[in-house]
Design an enzyme around this catalytic site. Structure first.
Site, PDB file in Angstrom:
ATOM      1  N   ASP A  25     -31.080  10.657  13.111  1.00  0.00           N
ATOM      2  CA  ASP A  25     -29.452  10.685  12.928  1.00  0.00           C
ATOM      3  C   ASP A  25     -28.937  11.266  13.991  1.00  0.00           C
ATOM      4  O   ASP A  25     -29.280  12.387  14.314  1.00  0.00           O
ATOM      5  CB  ASP A  25     -29.156  11.116  11.442  1.00  0.00           C
ATOM      6  CG  ASP A  25     -27.877  10.410  10.858  1.00  0.00           C
ATOM      7  OD1 ASP A  25     -27.271   9.616  11.443  1.00  0.00           O
ATOM      8  OD2 ASP A  25     -27.603  10.707   9.876  1.00  0.00           O
ATOM      9  N   ASN A  27     -27.035   9.609  16.737  1.00  0.00           N
ATOM     10  CA  ASN A  27     -27.106   9.208  17.933  1.00  0.00           C
ATOM     11  C   ASN A  27     -25.457   8.846  18.411  1.00  0.00           C
ATOM     12  O   ASN A  27     -24.960   8.931  19.499  1.00  0.00           O
ATOM     13  CB  ASN A  27     -27.530   7.732  17.981  1.00  0.00           C
ATOM     14  CG  ASN A  27     -28.990   7.915  18.209  1.00  0.00           C
ATOM     15  OD1 ASN A  27     -29.528   8.936  18.054  1.00  0.00           O
ATOM     16  ND2 ASN A  27     -29.757   6.759  17.626  1.00  0.00           N
ATOM     17  N   TRP A  30     -23.634  12.134  19.389  1.00  0.00           N
ATOM     18  CA  TRP A  30     -24.188  12.669  20.444  1.00  0.00           C
ATOM     19  C   TRP A  30     -23.534  11.921  21.719  1.00  0.00           C
ATOM     20  O   TRP A  30     -22.993  12.488  22.615  1.00  0.00           O
ATOM     21  CB  TRP A  30     -25.652  12.179  20.869  1.00  0.00           C
ATOM     22  CG  TRP A  30     -26.379  13.029  21.802  1.00  0.00           C
ATOM     23  CD1 TRP A  30     -26.849  14.261  22.095  1.00  0.00           C
ATOM     24  CD2 TRP A  30     -26.366  12.387  23.092  1.00  0.00           C
ATOM     25  NE1 TRP A  30     -27.373  14.179  23.442  1.00  0.00           N
ATOM     26  CE2 TRP A  30     -27.061  12.816  24.124  1.00  0.00           C
ATOM     27  CE3 TRP A  30     -26.058  10.826  23.463  1.00  0.00           C
ATOM     28  CZ2 TRP A  30     -27.316  12.532  25.445  1.00  0.00           C
ATOM     29  CZ3 TRP A  30     -26.101  10.610  24.893  1.00  0.00           C
ATOM     30  CH2 TRP A  30     -26.932  11.387  25.746  1.00  0.00           C
ATOM     31  N   HIS A  42     -27.898   5.611  21.214  1.00  0.00           N
ATOM     32  CA  HIS A  42     -29.194   4.771  20.894  1.00  0.00           C
ATOM     33  C   HIS A  42     -30.234   4.981  21.943  1.00  0.00           C
ATOM     34  O   HIS A  42     -31.432   5.000  21.605  1.00  0.00           O
ATOM     35  CB  HIS A  42     -28.809   3.433  20.322  1.00  0.00           C
ATOM     36  CG  HIS A  42     -28.115   3.452  19.299  1.00  0.00           C
ATOM     37  ND1 HIS A  42     -28.052   4.355  17.993  1.00  0.00           N
ATOM     38  CD2 HIS A  42     -26.893   2.686  18.701  1.00  0.00           C
ATOM     39  CE1 HIS A  42     -27.062   4.079  16.998  1.00  0.00           C
ATOM     40  NE2 HIS A  42     -26.395   3.189  17.405  1.00  0.00           N
ATOM     41  N   SER A  70     -31.736   0.452   9.193  1.00  0.00           N
ATOM     42  CA  SER A  70     -31.787   0.383   7.441  1.00  0.00           C
ATOM     43  C   SER A  70     -31.305  -1.040   7.205  1.00  0.00           C
ATOM     44  O   SER A  70     -30.476  -1.728   8.172  1.00  0.00           O
ATOM     45  CB  SER A  70     -31.076   1.285   6.849  1.00  0.00           C
ATOM     46  OG  SER A  70     -29.758   1.189   7.069  1.00  0.00           O
ATOM     47  N   LEU A 136     -52.561   7.709  17.214  1.00  0.00           N
ATOM     48  CA  LEU A 136     -51.044   8.077  16.243  1.00  0.00           C
ATOM     49  C   LEU A 136     -50.836   6.611  15.872  1.00  0.00           C
ATOM     50  O   LEU A 136     -50.594   5.788  16.836  1.00  0.00           O
ATOM     51  CB  LEU A 136     -50.285   8.928  16.895  1.00  0.00           C
ATOM     52  CG  LEU A 136     -48.946   8.979  16.208  1.00  0.00           C
ATOM     53  CD1 LEU A 136     -48.251  10.443  16.262  1.00  0.00           C
ATOM     54  CD2 LEU A 136     -47.793   8.070  16.669  1.00  0.00           C
TER      55      LEU A 136
HETATM   56  C1  FPP Z   1     -28.729   6.636  13.572  1.00  0.00           C
HETATM   57  O1  FPP Z   1     -27.416   7.333  14.339  1.00  0.00           O
HETATM   58  C2  FPP Z   1     -29.520   6.088  14.421  1.00  0.00           C
HETATM   59  C3  FPP Z   1     -29.633   4.508  14.304  1.00  0.00           C
HETATM   60  C4  FPP Z   1     -28.876   3.745  13.133  1.00  0.00           C
HETATM   61  C5  FPP Z   1     -30.478   3.883  15.294  1.00  0.00           C
HETATM   62  C6  FPP Z   1     -31.729   4.594  15.818  1.00  0.00           C
HETATM   63  C7  FPP Z   1     -32.685   3.831  16.668  1.00  0.00           C
HETATM   64  C8  FPP Z   1     -33.299   4.387  17.587  1.00  0.00           C
HETATM   65  C9  FPP Z   1     -33.057   5.678  18.173  1.00  0.00           C
HETATM   66  C10 FPP Z   1     -34.186   3.497  18.567  1.00  0.00           C
HETATM   67  C11 FPP Z   1     -35.136   2.587  18.029  1.00  0.00           C
HETATM   68  C12 FPP Z   1     -36.066   1.980  18.733  1.00  0.00           C
HETATM   69  C13 FPP Z   1     -36.551   0.770  18.653  1.00  0.00           C
HETATM   70  C14 FPP Z   1     -37.671   0.137  19.493  1.00  0.00           C
HETATM   71  C15 FPP Z   1     -35.938  -0.077  17.450  1.00  0.00           C
HETATM   72  P1  FPP Z   1     -25.950   6.885  14.076  1.00  0.00           P
HETATM   73  O2  FPP Z   1     -25.600   5.694  14.932  1.00  0.00           O
HETATM   74  O3  FPP Z   1     -26.023   6.631  12.400  1.00  0.00           O
HETATM   75  O4  FPP Z   1     -25.293   8.339  14.627  1.00  0.00           O
HETATM   76  P2  FPP Z   1     -24.155   8.901  13.970  1.00  0.00           P
HETATM   77  O5  FPP Z   1     -24.203   9.364  12.356  1.00  0.00           O
HETATM   78  O6  FPP Z   1     -23.671  10.228  14.872  1.00  0.00           O
HETATM   79  O7  FPP Z   1     -22.998   7.833  14.236  1.00  0.00           O
END
Ligand code: FPP
Length: 249
Positions: A25, A27, A30, A42, A70, A136
């Site tokens: 969580d 991204n 950030w 992301h 999700s 893994l």
């Molecule tokens: C949550 O941060 C993150 C996600 C919903 C997506 C995470 C996905 C990846 C890191 C890559 C996945 C890779 C593949 C190959 C499918 P947010 O956007 O909710 O952050 P925020 O709460 O700061 O807005």
């Protein structure tokens, strides 16, 4: 020599959790902090995931389940959903070769039938290419929701009661676990020992609710793209300070 040092670190860490779950969580925050569009968070999150996966594999972790998308994430702006759905294509080209070299096997849990064709194909190629690897398991929870997973399992079991002579008395925890999507993971490592959530949120958000019954939780304020190998080691050290009693004394 280098290999020896890695082994030494794993030993000095104590018990290595066999299955680690990560709610990646932060991204978006950030990206905002770096004055970039949300989706760049992301992208940076994928780099973080790659490094953490390699480190986890070196330490002897058996399964890393990561919450990538999700069932609730479809309600995000269409552009962002499209971007995330494209990540597996980039993942396959840019990241899978190194994972493959490190003997990592890719798996997916979630309702993949609802994914765009390109997303589905890229994940399938990643799973196929790495299916013989014995190291893994990098398990992506993609279009995953824990309640939906349990609902599907209940429907399947009800059907077996109706049609296949299953007596309700024979419905056990093991039988239910066998109907969950984590049934494709190595039997001993289906449930996470440790669940990490980044960015300061203190929730499970429908991530592996059945499997998390006895997991230890590690919350950190670090935003996911900043989560690195040292932070993984810190989480494992904290895990070792906890005493897991599984309800006993
Ligand atoms: C949550 O941060 C993150 C996600 C919903 C997506 C995470 C996905 C990846 C890191 C890559 C996945 C890779 C593949 C190959 C499918 P947010 O956007 O909710 O952050 P925020 O709460 O700061 O807005």
């Amino acid at each position: 020599m280098f290999k020896f040092r890695k082994k030494e670190q794993a030993l000095s860490l104590g018990t290595i959790p066999k299955h680690i779950g990560i709610i990646m969580d932060g991204n978006g925050r950030w990206a905002k902090k770096h004055l970039q569009p949300r989706v760049m968070g992301h992208k940076a999150g994928m780099d973080a995931l790659q490094k953490v996966t390699i480190k986890a594999s070196e330490l002897g972790v058996k399964v890393l389940t990561v919450y990538a998308f999700s069932t609730e994430n479809w309600s995000r702006p269409a552009d962002e959903v499209k971007f995330i759905m494209n990540l597996p294509v980039e993942f396959f080209d840019k990241y899978v070769p190194e994972l493959d070299k490190n003997n990592v096997r890719v798996e997916v849990i979630g309702d993949t039938s609802e994914l765009p064709a390109e997303t589905f194909d890229a994940m399938k190629r990643a799973c196929d290419k790495t299916k013989h690897n014995s190291g893994l398991v990098l398990n992506f929870a993609l279009n995953y929701g824990g309640r939906a997973e349990i609902t599907t399992a209940v429907k399947e079991i009800a059907q077996e009661v109706l049609e296949a002579d299953l007596s309700p008395d024979n419905i056990t925890e093991d039988l239910i676990a066998n109907h969950l999507m984590t049934n494709k993971l190595p039997f001993l490592y289906r449930d996470p020992d440790l669940i990490i959530r980044t960015s300061g949120e203190l929730r499970l958000s429908n991530f592996l609710p059945w499997q998390a019954a006895y997991s230890e939780f590690y919350f950190t304020d670090v935003l996911w793209p900043d989560f690195n190998q040292e932070q993984l080691v810190a989480a494992i050290r904290e895990f070792n300070r906890r005493q897991r009693r599984f309800g006993g004394l």
